[in-house]
Scaffold this motif. Structure first.
Motif, PDB file in Angstrom:
ATOM      1  N   GLY A  62       0.792  -1.221   0.000  1.00 45.61           N
ATOM      2  CA  GLY A  62       0.000   0.000   0.000  1.00 45.61           C
ATOM      3  C   GLY A  62       0.824   1.270   0.000  1.00 45.61           C
ATOM      4  N   LEU A  63       0.129   2.369  -0.319  1.00 45.08           N
ATOM      5  CA  LEU A  63       0.703   3.718  -0.321  1.00 45.08           C
ATOM      6  C   LEU A  63      -0.198   4.628   0.482  1.00 45.08           C
ATOM      7  N   GLN A  64       0.400   5.668   1.028  1.00 44.76           N
ATOM      8  CA  GLN A  64      -0.373   6.666   1.748  1.00 44.76           C
ATOM      9  C   GLN A  64       0.342   7.994   1.595  1.00 44.76           C
ATOM     10  N   GLY A  65      -0.395   9.075   1.419  1.00 36.81           N
ATOM     11  CA  GLY A  65       0.247  10.376   1.328  1.00 36.81           C
ATOM     12  C   GLY A  65      -0.347  11.248   0.243  1.00 36.81           C
ATOM     13  N   ASP A  66       0.499  12.114  -0.318  1.00 33.24           N
ATOM     14  CA  ASP A  66       0.054  13.121  -1.272  1.00 33.24           C
ATOM     15  C   ASP A  66      -0.027  12.620  -2.713  1.00 33.24           C
ATOM     16  N   PHE A  67       0.376  11.408  -2.974  1.00 34.59           N
ATOM     17  CA  PHE A  67       0.375  10.868  -4.331  1.00 34.59           C
ATOM     18  C   PHE A  67      -0.574   9.682  -4.427  1.00 34.59           C
ATOM     19  N   ARG A  68      -1.216   9.537  -5.584  1.00 39.69           N
ATOM     20  CA  ARG A  68      -2.050   8.382  -5.878  1.00 39.69           C
ATOM     21  C   ARG A  68      -1.597   7.827  -7.220  1.00 39.69           C
ATOM     22  N   PRO A  69      -1.419   6.515  -7.325  1.00 42.85           N
ATOM     23  CA  PRO A  69      -1.025   5.961  -8.620  1.00 42.85           C
ATOM     24  C   PRO A  69      -2.169   6.079  -9.623  1.00 42.85           C
ATOM     25  N   HIS A  70      -1.834   6.517 -10.825  1.00 40.71           N
ATOM     26  CA  HIS A  70      -2.811   6.633 -11.896  1.00 40.71           C
ATOM     27  C   HIS A  70      -2.528   5.565 -12.931  1.00 40.71           C
ATOM     28  N   PRO A  71      -3.516   4.749 -13.270  1.00 37.33           N
ATOM     29  CA  PRO A  71      -3.273   3.756 -14.322  1.00 37.33           C
ATOM     30  C   PRO A  71      -3.113   4.457 -15.665  1.00 37.33           C
ATOM     31  N   SER A  72      -2.382   3.829 -16.566  1.00 34.57           N
ATOM     32  CA  SER A  72      -2.194   4.389 -17.906  1.00 34.57           C
ATOM     33  C   SER A  72      -3.533   4.463 -18.620  1.00 34.57           C
ATOM     34  N   LYS A  73      -3.715   5.517 -19.407  1.00 32.49           N
ATOM     35  CA  LYS A  73      -4.989   5.712 -20.110  1.00 32.49           C
ATOM     36  C   LYS A  73      -5.120   4.716 -21.258  1.00 32.49           C
ATOM     37  N   GLY A  74      -6.328   4.247 -21.468  1.00 30.17           N
ATOM     38  CA  GLY A  74      -6.614   3.387 -22.603  1.00 30.17           C
ATOM     39  C   GLY A  74      -6.246   1.930 -22.404  1.00 30.17           C
ATOM     40  N   LEU A  75      -5.913   1.516 -21.224  1.00 25.82           N
ATOM     41  CA  LEU A  75      -5.569   0.113 -20.993  1.00 25.82           C
ATOM     42  C   LEU A  75      -6.831  -0.683 -20.684  1.00 25.82           C
ATOM     43  N   ALA A  76      -7.029  -1.762 -21.405  1.00 27.75           N
ATOM     44  CA  ALA A  76      -8.177  -2.618 -21.127  1.00 27.75           C
ATOM     45  C   ALA A  76      -7.875  -3.538 -19.950  1.00 27.75           C
ATOM     46  N   GLU A  77      -6.634  -3.974 -19.855  1.00 32.03           N
ATOM     47  CA  GLU A  77      -6.210  -4.846 -18.774  1.00 32.03           C
ATOM     48  C   GLU A  77      -5.101  -4.147 -18.004  1.00 32.03           C
ATOM     49  N   PRO A  78      -4.898  -4.522 -16.756  1.00 30.43           N
ATOM     50  CA  PRO A  78      -3.802  -3.921 -16.006  1.00 30.43           C
ATOM     51  C   PRO A  78      -2.465  -4.204 -16.684  1.00 30.43           C
ATOM     52  N   GLU A  79      -1.652  -3.190 -16.734  1.00 30.25           N
ATOM     53  CA  GLU A  79      -0.332  -3.323 -17.343  1.00 30.25           C
ATOM     54  C   GLU A  79       0.615  -4.016 -16.375  1.00 30.25           C
ATOM     55  N   ILE A  80       1.383  -4.968 -16.872  1.00 32.52           N
ATOM     56  CA  ILE A  80       2.357  -5.654 -16.042  1.00 32.52           C
ATOM     57  C   ILE A  80       3.700  -4.966 -16.235  1.00 32.52           C
ATOM     58  N   VAL A  81       4.253  -4.489 -15.156  1.00 36.72           N
ATOM     59  CA  VAL A  81       5.529  -3.777 -15.208  1.00 36.72           C
ATOM     60  C   VAL A  81       6.551  -4.586 -14.431  1.00 36.72           C
ATOM     61  N   THR A  82       7.665  -4.843 -15.066  1.00 37.91           N
ATOM     62  CA  THR A  82       8.759  -5.541 -14.417  1.00 37.91           C
ATOM     63  C   THR A  82       9.912  -4.563 -14.274  1.00 37.91           C
ATOM     64  N   VAL A  83      10.378  -4.408 -13.070  1.00 34.48           N
ATOM     65  CA  VAL A  83      11.503  -3.523 -12.811  1.00 34.48           C
ATOM     66  C   VAL A  83      12.718  -4.389 -12.548  1.00 34.48           C
ATOM     67  N   GLU A  84      13.693  -4.284 -13.416  1.00 35.12           N
ATOM     68  CA  GLU A  84      14.930  -5.039 -13.256  1.00 35.12           C
ATOM     69  C   GLU A  84      15.862  -4.228 -12.356  1.00 35.12           C
ATOM     70  N   VAL A  85      16.234  -4.793 -11.251  1.00 35.54           N
ATOM     71  CA  VAL A  85      17.136  -4.138 -10.317  1.00 35.54           C
ATOM     72  C   VAL A  85      18.548  -4.626 -10.610  1.00 35.54           C
ATOM     73  N   PRO A  86      19.448  -3.704 -10.992  1.00 36.75           N
ATOM     74  CA  PRO A  86      20.814  -4.148 -11.284  1.00 36.75           C
ATOM     75  C   PRO A  86      21.491  -4.648 -10.017  1.00 36.75           C
ATOM     76  N   PRO A  87      22.409  -5.621 -10.164  1.00 32.29           N
ATOM     77  CA  PRO A  87      23.095  -6.121  -8.967  1.00 32.29           C
ATOM     78  C   PRO A  87      23.926  -5.024  -8.319  1.00 32.29           C
ATOM     79  N   ARG A  88      23.914  -5.015  -7.028  1.00 30.40           N
ATOM     80  CA  ARG A  88      24.632  -3.998  -6.270  1.00 30.40           C
ATOM     81  C   ARG A  88      26.065  -4.446  -6.055  1.00 30.40           C
ATOM     82  N   GLN A  89      26.984  -3.570  -6.387  1.00 29.91           N
ATOM     83  CA  GLN A  89      28.398  -3.863  -6.189  1.00 29.91           C
ATOM     84  C   GLN A  89      28.741  -3.587  -4.730  1.00 29.91           C
TER      85      GLN A  89
END
Length: 139
Positions: free
Chosen positions: A95-122
């Motif tokens: 969950g999130l709380q505060g001054d921001f609310r996530p907005h879904p992308s416009k025109g999407l029929a289905e929820p968009e799947i986003v994968t964030v690749e985290v680079p390995p930490r040196q």
């Protein structure tokens, strides 16, 4: 006598001009709506850290709660304050709380799947590891 007046005038001019300019003060994490829109339920803490950066407040008693706070005061005027709190359960974003609310992308029929690749930490060795390694080779 004339020199004395010039010194007084120079001191007064310095005092007057020194009081006029006030600097802008900004503190904390700048979080944008674009960053918040990239967050998805179920993300790991590393993925959230990659998107938003490290939290400003890291509470030892509540490690499942991260607080992002940003304040900006322009030239001594009113202070703008933005807050975002991110909650985790079982190492997943819930969950999130505060001054921001996530907005879904416009025109999407289905929820968009986003994968964030985290680079390995040196990982860098600390000073005590370097010193300890030096002494291990001596004995």
């Amino acid at each position: 006598m004339m020199k004395k007046h010039l010194i007084i005038i120079a001191c007064l001019a310095t005092q007057v001009t020194g009081c006029v300019y006030k600097i802008d003060v900004q503190q904390g994490n700048i979080v944008t709506q674009k960053q918040v829109d990239q967050l998805r339920p179920g993300m790991t803490p590393n993925q959230v850290r990659y998107v938003l950066g490290s939290p400003l407040l890291d509470d030892v008693f509540f490690p499942q709660r991260w607080d992002y706070v940003y304040s900006f005061r322009k030239g001594g005027g009113a202070m703008e304050l933005q807050r975002l709190t991110v909650f985790f359960e079982d190492q997943r974003l819930t969950g999130l709380q505060g001054d921001f609310r996530p907005h879904p992308s416009k025109g999407l029929a289905e929820p968009e799947i986003v994968t964030v690749e985290v680079p390995p930490r040196q990982r860098q060795r600390g000073i005590f590891e370097i010193i300890g390694g030096f002494f291990r080779h001596l004995f």
